[in-house]
Design a protein around this motif. Sequence first.
Motif, mmCIF file in Angstrom:
data_model
loop_
_atom_site.group_PDB
_atom_site.id
_atom_site.type_symbol
_atom_site.label_atom_id
_atom_site.label_comp_id
_atom_site.label_asym_id
_atom_site.label_seq_id
_atom_site.Cartn_x
_atom_site.Cartn_y
_atom_site.Cartn_z
ATOM 1 N N HIS A 25 -1.807 40.217 41.777
ATOM 2 C CA HIS A 25 -0.486 39.481 41.642
ATOM 3 C C HIS A 25 -0.509 38.333 40.725
ATOM 4 C CE1 HIS A 25 0.568 41.947 44.941
ATOM 5 N NE2 HIS A 25 -0.182 41.552 45.653
ATOM 6 N N GLY A 26 -1.792 37.947 40.167
ATOM 7 C CA GLY A 26 -1.905 36.930 39.277
ATOM 8 C C GLY A 26 -1.805 35.522 39.739
ATOM 9 N N THR A 27 -1.992 35.389 41.270
ATOM 10 C CA THR A 27 -2.254 34.159 42.023
ATOM 11 C C THR A 27 -3.573 34.108 42.413
ATOM 12 O OG1 THR A 27 -1.800 35.367 44.025
ATOM 13 C CG2 THR A 27 0.329 34.474 42.619
ATOM 14 N N PHE A 28 -3.785 32.661 42.505
ATOM 15 C CA PHE A 28 -5.308 32.384 43.004
ATOM 16 C C PHE A 28 -5.721 33.016 44.339
ATOM 17 C CE2 PHE A 28 -7.771 27.727 43.683
ATOM 18 C CZ PHE A 28 -8.854 28.724 43.010
ATOM 19 N N PHE A 29 -6.874 33.794 44.401
ATOM 20 C CA PHE A 29 -7.641 34.236 45.324
ATOM 21 C C PHE A 29 -7.377 33.127 46.578
ATOM 22 C CE2 PHE A 29 -9.987 37.273 42.544
ATOM 23 C CZ PHE A 29 -9.538 38.456 43.254
ATOM 24 N N GLY A 30 -7.282 33.322 47.532
ATOM 25 C CA GLY A 30 -7.113 32.499 48.761
ATOM 26 C C GLY A 30 -8.361 32.300 49.210
ATOM 27 N N GLY A 31 -9.532 33.345 49.269
ATOM 28 C CA GLY A 31 -10.855 33.132 49.756
ATOM 29 C C GLY A 31 -11.539 32.159 48.587
ATOM 30 N N LYS A 32 -11.183 32.180 47.323
ATOM 31 C CA LYS A 32 -11.745 31.259 46.314
ATOM 32 C C LYS A 32 -11.234 30.051 46.768
ATOM 33 C CE LYS A 32 -13.760 31.316 41.953
ATOM 34 N NZ LYS A 32 -13.931 31.966 40.702
ATOM 35 N N LEU A 33 -9.970 29.653 47.025
ATOM 36 C CA LEU A 33 -9.487 28.257 47.375
ATOM 37 C C LEU A 33 -10.329 27.895 48.343
ATOM 38 C CD1 LEU A 33 -7.444 26.042 46.779
ATOM 39 C CD2 LEU A 33 -5.819 27.443 47.998
ATOM 40 N N MET A 34 -10.114 28.780 49.527
ATOM 41 C CA MET A 34 -11.207 28.202 50.732
ATOM 42 C C MET A 34 -12.583 27.682 50.527
ATOM 43 S SD MET A 34 -8.750 28.204 53.098
ATOM 44 C CE MET A 34 -9.929 27.393 54.206
ATOM 45 N N ASP A 62 -1.696 27.664 55.869
ATOM 46 C CA ASP A 62 -0.525 28.502 55.351
ATOM 47 C C ASP A 62 -0.361 28.177 53.763
ATOM 48 O OD1 ASP A 62 0.052 29.240 57.965
ATOM 49 O OD2 ASP A 62 0.823 27.375 58.681
ATOM 50 N N PHE A 63 -0.379 29.328 53.160
ATOM 51 C CA PHE A 63 -0.205 29.018 51.779
ATOM 52 C C PHE A 63 1.591 29.034 51.572
ATOM 53 C CE2 PHE A 63 -4.072 31.377 52.173
ATOM 54 C CZ PHE A 63 -4.945 30.689 51.558
ATOM 55 N N LEU A 64 2.024 27.900 51.060
ATOM 56 C CA LEU A 64 3.215 27.393 50.901
ATOM 57 C C LEU A 64 3.866 27.881 49.736
ATOM 58 C CD1 LEU A 64 3.190 24.037 52.892
ATOM 59 C CD2 LEU A 64 3.848 26.142 53.832
ATOM 60 N N ARG A 65 2.993 27.852 48.599
ATOM 61 C CA ARG A 65 3.401 28.392 47.362
ATOM 62 C C ARG A 65 2.229 29.104 46.776
ATOM 63 N NH1 ARG A 65 7.573 25.189 45.352
ATOM 64 N NH2 ARG A 65 6.728 25.546 43.082
ATOM 65 N N PRO A 66 2.588 29.816 45.707
ATOM 66 C CA PRO A 66 1.644 30.766 45.138
ATOM 67 C C PRO A 66 1.114 29.824 44.032
ATOM 68 C CG PRO A 66 3.762 31.477 44.467
ATOM 69 C CD PRO A 66 4.014 30.767 45.853
ATOM 70 N N ILE A 67 -0.119 29.972 43.529
ATOM 71 C CA ILE A 67 -1.158 29.223 42.564
ATOM 72 C C ILE A 67 -1.393 30.215 41.467
ATOM 73 C CG2 ILE A 67 -2.999 27.797 41.821
ATOM 74 C CD1 ILE A 67 -3.077 26.990 45.045
ATOM 75 N N PHE A 68 -0.776 30.066 40.154
ATOM 76 C CA PHE A 68 -0.798 30.867 39.274
ATOM 77 C C PHE A 68 -1.923 30.731 38.323
ATOM 78 C CE2 PHE A 68 3.619 31.340 40.575
ATOM 79 C CZ PHE A 68 3.564 32.771 40.800
ATOM 80 N N ALA A 69 -2.434 31.788 37.306
ATOM 81 C CA ALA A 69 -3.178 31.334 36.552
ATOM 82 C C ALA A 69 -2.838 30.457 35.505
ATOM 83 C CB ALA A 69 -3.812 32.679 35.894
ATOM 84 N N GLY A 70 -3.576 29.669 34.847
ATOM 85 C CA GLY A 70 -3.127 28.534 34.092
ATOM 86 C C GLY A 70 -2.950 27.271 34.570
ATOM 87 N N SER A 71 -2.722 27.209 35.766
ATOM 88 C CA SER A 71 -2.630 26.052 36.749
ATOM 89 C C SER A 71 -3.734 25.268 36.932
ATOM 90 C CB SER A 71 -1.910 26.368 38.279
ATOM 91 O OG SER A 71 -0.697 26.922 37.812
ATOM 92 N N SER A 72 -3.733 24.111 37.128
ATOM 93 C CA SER A 72 -4.866 23.195 37.953
ATOM 94 C C SER A 72 -4.233 23.017 39.258
ATOM 95 C CB SER A 72 -4.576 21.568 36.794
ATOM 96 O OG SER A 72 -5.383 20.846 37.583
ATOM 97 N N VAL A 73 -5.453 22.963 39.926
ATOM 98 C CA VAL A 73 -5.543 22.867 41.361
ATOM 99 C C VAL A 73 -6.133 21.250 41.491
ATOM 100 C CG1 VAL A 73 -6.076 23.701 43.713
ATOM 101 C CG2 VAL A 73 -5.272 25.020 42.008
ATOM 102 N N CYS A 74 -5.425 20.204 42.353
ATOM 103 C CA CYS A 74 -6.190 19.185 42.695
ATOM 104 C C CYS A 74 -6.350 19.389 44.172
ATOM 105 C CB CYS A 74 -5.298 17.999 42.318
ATOM 106 S SG CYS A 74 -5.872 16.360 42.775
ATOM 107 N N LEU A 75 -7.578 19.168 44.611
ATOM 108 C CA LEU A 75 -7.735 19.130 46.057
ATOM 109 C C LEU A 75 -8.202 17.565 46.336
ATOM 110 C CD1 LEU A 75 -9.368 21.727 44.896
ATOM 111 C CD2 LEU A 75 -9.280 22.068 47.326
ATOM 112 N N GLU A 76 -7.441 16.935 47.331
ATOM 113 C CA GLU A 76 -7.909 15.767 48.021
ATOM 114 C C GLU A 76 -8.094 15.831 49.496
ATOM 115 O OE1 GLU A 76 -4.234 13.183 47.614
ATOM 116 O OE2 GLU A 76 -3.903 13.777 45.394
ATOM 117 N N ALA A 77 -9.354 15.198 49.693
ATOM 118 C CA ALA A 77 -9.864 15.147 51.026
ATOM 119 C C ALA A 77 -10.101 13.906 51.658
ATOM 120 C CB ALA A 77 -10.946 16.153 51.226
ATOM 121 N N PHE A 78 -10.130 13.705 52.875
ATOM 122 C CA PHE A 78 -10.513 12.127 53.451
ATOM 123 C C PHE A 78 -10.862 12.777 55.044
ATOM 124 C CE2 PHE A 78 -6.071 11.609 53.260
ATOM 125 C CZ PHE A 78 -5.665 10.901 54.656
#
Length: 170
Positions: A25-34, A62-78
């Motif tokens: 679908h051109g969206t980020f693999f959920g498993g890779k994001l995990m 819960d994936f609220l929005r799709p993440i498409f190729a070409g995007s940058s994904v920022c992960l913040e954790a604490f």
Amino acid sequence: MEPKRARESLSVTSVHVLPNDTNNHGTFFGGKLMMYVDNIAAISATRHARSLVVTASIDSVDFLRPIFAGSSVCLEAFVTWSHHTSMEVFVKIIDENMTTGERNLCTTCFLTFVAINENSQPIPVPKVIPENEEEQLLYSSAEKRYLNRKTRRQETKQFTSKLTLRKPWE
């Protein structure tokens, strides 16, 4: 053991989503994001405990929005809260359209880590000091999530005790 501020465990990373990171679908693999989520959360937990840590659980994602190729994904954790040997880590995933600069919250999740020693035995961790409004919100609701996880774990143990393990050729 001295308590630590939540911000002391803050970890941030960004990933450029390339075409080979996406599904049909051109969206980020959920498993890779995990994989990235678990990694950034482990860094935060290690910063808080200053010891080895292991992932004990990942709450629902819960994936609220799709993440498409070409995007940058920022992960913040604490680390939001700790018990005796366990820590709750909050992860926020934000995508950014690299050409427009538009940023959107895609998902959030909580992970639980346990601090361990060199013999893989659980060890105590510092308490958390929440300071800002977001940290205080997460801290004040953390014990309820902890108790829900504990119940869910017991239910999972009961359920899985009734399952059979078959060899694929039988």
